[in-house]
Design a protein around this motif. Structure first.
Motif, PDB file in Angstrom:
ATOM      1  N   LEU A 105       4.495  18.945   6.619  1.00 27.14           N
ATOM      2  CA  LEU A 105       5.504  20.185   6.529  1.00 27.14           C
ATOM      3  C   LEU A 105       5.107  20.716   5.091  1.00 27.14           C
ATOM      4  N   VAL A 106       4.613  22.121   5.224  1.00 29.37           N
ATOM      5  CA  VAL A 106       4.395  22.754   4.000  1.00 29.37           C
ATOM      6  C   VAL A 106       5.257  23.775   3.670  1.00 29.37           C
ATOM      7  N   ALA A 107       5.848  23.899   2.444  1.00 32.62           N
ATOM      8  CA  ALA A 107       6.581  24.925   1.856  1.00 32.62           C
ATOM      9  C   ALA A 107       5.773  25.904   1.264  1.00 32.62           C
ATOM     10  N   VAL A 108       5.341  27.168   1.440  1.00 31.82           N
ATOM     11  CA  VAL A 108       4.758  27.918   0.724  1.00 31.82           C
ATOM     12  C   VAL A 108       5.908  28.874  -0.165  1.00 31.82           C
ATOM     13  N   VAL A 109       5.690  28.900  -1.615  1.00 32.25           N
ATOM     14  CA  VAL A 109       6.634  29.765  -2.441  1.00 32.25           C
ATOM     15  C   VAL A 109       5.868  30.742  -3.193  1.00 32.25           C
ATOM     16  N   SER A 147       5.957  38.525  -4.637  1.00 33.46           N
ATOM     17  CA  SER A 147       7.136  38.679  -3.804  1.00 33.46           C
ATOM     18  C   SER A 147       7.138  38.236  -2.392  1.00 33.46           C
ATOM     19  N   PHE A 148       5.983  37.808  -1.908  1.00 32.57           N
ATOM     20  CA  PHE A 148       5.868  37.775  -0.437  1.00 32.57           C
ATOM     21  C   PHE A 148       6.718  36.789   0.115  1.00 32.57           C
ATOM     22  N   THR A 149       7.335  35.531  -0.267  1.00 31.29           N
ATOM     23  CA  THR A 149       8.314  34.979   0.394  1.00 31.29           C
ATOM     24  C   THR A 149       9.599  35.214   0.417  1.00 31.29           C
ATOM     25  N   ALA A 161       3.655  22.084   9.940  1.00 27.41           N
ATOM     26  CA  ALA A 161       4.811  22.952   9.944  1.00 27.41           C
ATOM     27  C   ALA A 161       4.661  23.792   8.578  1.00 27.41           C
ATOM     28  N   VAL A 162       4.700  25.046   8.836  1.00 32.62           N
ATOM     29  CA  VAL A 162       4.698  25.941   7.628  1.00 32.62           C
ATOM     30  C   VAL A 162       5.972  26.538   7.498  1.00 32.62           C
ATOM     31  N   ILE A 163       6.550  26.832   6.319  1.00 30.48           N
ATOM     32  CA  ILE A 163       7.759  27.557   6.092  1.00 30.48           C
ATOM     33  C   ILE A 163       7.502  28.552   4.679  1.00 30.48           C
ATOM     34  N   ALA A 164       8.262  29.429   4.842  1.00 27.41           N
ATOM     35  CA  ALA A 164       8.301  30.317   3.622  1.00 27.41           C
ATOM     36  C   ALA A 164       9.390  30.012   2.940  1.00 27.41           C
ATOM     37  N   VAL A 221       6.140  16.037   2.857  1.00 27.67           N
ATOM     38  CA  VAL A 221       6.496  17.305   2.574  1.00 27.67           C
ATOM     39  C   VAL A 221       5.494  18.020   1.160  1.00 27.67           C
ATOM     40  N   VAL A 222       4.986  18.908   1.341  1.00 25.76           N
ATOM     41  CA  VAL A 222       4.444  19.390   0.164  1.00 25.76           C
ATOM     42  C   VAL A 222       4.775  20.808   0.040  1.00 25.76           C
ATOM     43  N   ALA A 223       5.003  21.393  -1.315  1.00 23.45           N
ATOM     44  CA  ALA A 223       5.127  22.642  -1.751  1.00 23.45           C
ATOM     45  C   ALA A 223       4.153  23.326  -2.402  1.00 23.45           C
TER      46      ALA A 223
END
Length: 248
Positions: A28-32, A36-38, A120-123, A148-150
């Motif tokens: 599960l990867v959280a892109v931050v 301004s994208f996310t 699984a990729v989340i913004a 989980v990775v940010a």
């Protein structure tokens, strides 16, 4: 033998940019990308708009948007009345948009890069860091092996090198601080510490940091204000079939 850069052995990791996303893999990867994208993606998700991440705003982006019958965002500086751009303020004012191709050299590029990773990729932004953490916590509880990775997107210097952006560090740390896991890598713990050091001073510091000053100087103070709506969004944009679609 595991790479020394992979943060192997820790259930929660953190790194920077597209290369960091390659080096520190997670289920599960959280892109931050707070400015301004996310932030833009969470504003879109709140309105039920699906976002298709894309790297370039060029002829290929036009064809890509046509393929999905989606609206193509224009450049911030090119936006006129009624146009939609990477500016969250323009998305909030949009009418008749249900699918949006949103090019961005940082956050959008990383999300698209991860689309074939199997993760699984989340913004994640400061607006939805608690909602995203709650969503991740459910999956951590259900799967003891889940990692989980940010990934903090950062910005680019004129020579193309990564410019670590403190707002992305805060956004990632805010998300990680709300995870129900004690298996944080040293890098993830550093991100959490950075967020906790300023949590009581946000959103003021978001306006005062380099990224916030840059956008304000270029005439987009509302974008910083929207990014500073701490914990106000309950949307969790999840990458599915090439688009970030809301999970509420």
């Amino acid at each position: 033998m595991a790479s020394p850069y992979s943060q192997h052995g820790f259930r929660v990791g953190f790194d920077w940019g597209p290369v960091g996303a390659d080096a520190v893999a997670g289920g599960l990867v959280a892109v931050v990308d707070v400015l301004s994208f996310t932030t833009a993606v969470t504003v879109a998700a709140d309105l039920g708009i699906d976002v298709y991440p894309y790297r370039w705003r060029d002829e290929t982006a036009v064809a890509y948007a046509s393929q999905y019958d989606a609206h193509l965002a224009v450049g911030r500086s090119e936006a006129g009345p009624g146009d939609v751009s990477l500016s969250p303020a323009t998305i909030r004012q949009a009418t008749g948009v249900t699918r949006l191709v949103l090019p961005s050299p940082n956050g959008s590029t990383i999300v698209q890069r991860l689309s074939d990773s199997g993760a699984a990729v989340i913004a994640v932004s400061l607006r939805n860091r608690l909602a995203a953490a709650a969503w991740a916590n459910e999956r951590l509880a259900a799967d003891p092996s889940l990692r989980v990775v940010a990934i903090a997107a950062g910005e680019r210097w004129p020579d193309g090198s990564l410019r670590p952006a403190v707002e992305d560090l805060w956004g990632a740390g805010g998300f990680l601080s709300a995870l129900q896991s004690d298996g944080l890598s040293p890098e993830a713990r550093a991100a959490v510490a950075a967020y906790e050091a300023v949590a009581d001073e946000l959103p003021k510091l978001l306006h005062d940091c380099a990224g916030g000053r840059e956008l304000t100087q270029y005439g987009y103070p509302d974008d910083v204000r929207i990014a500073a709506e701490i914990d106000e969004s309950h949307s969790v944009p999840v990458l599915k079939d090439g688009k970030l679609t809301t999970s509420i």
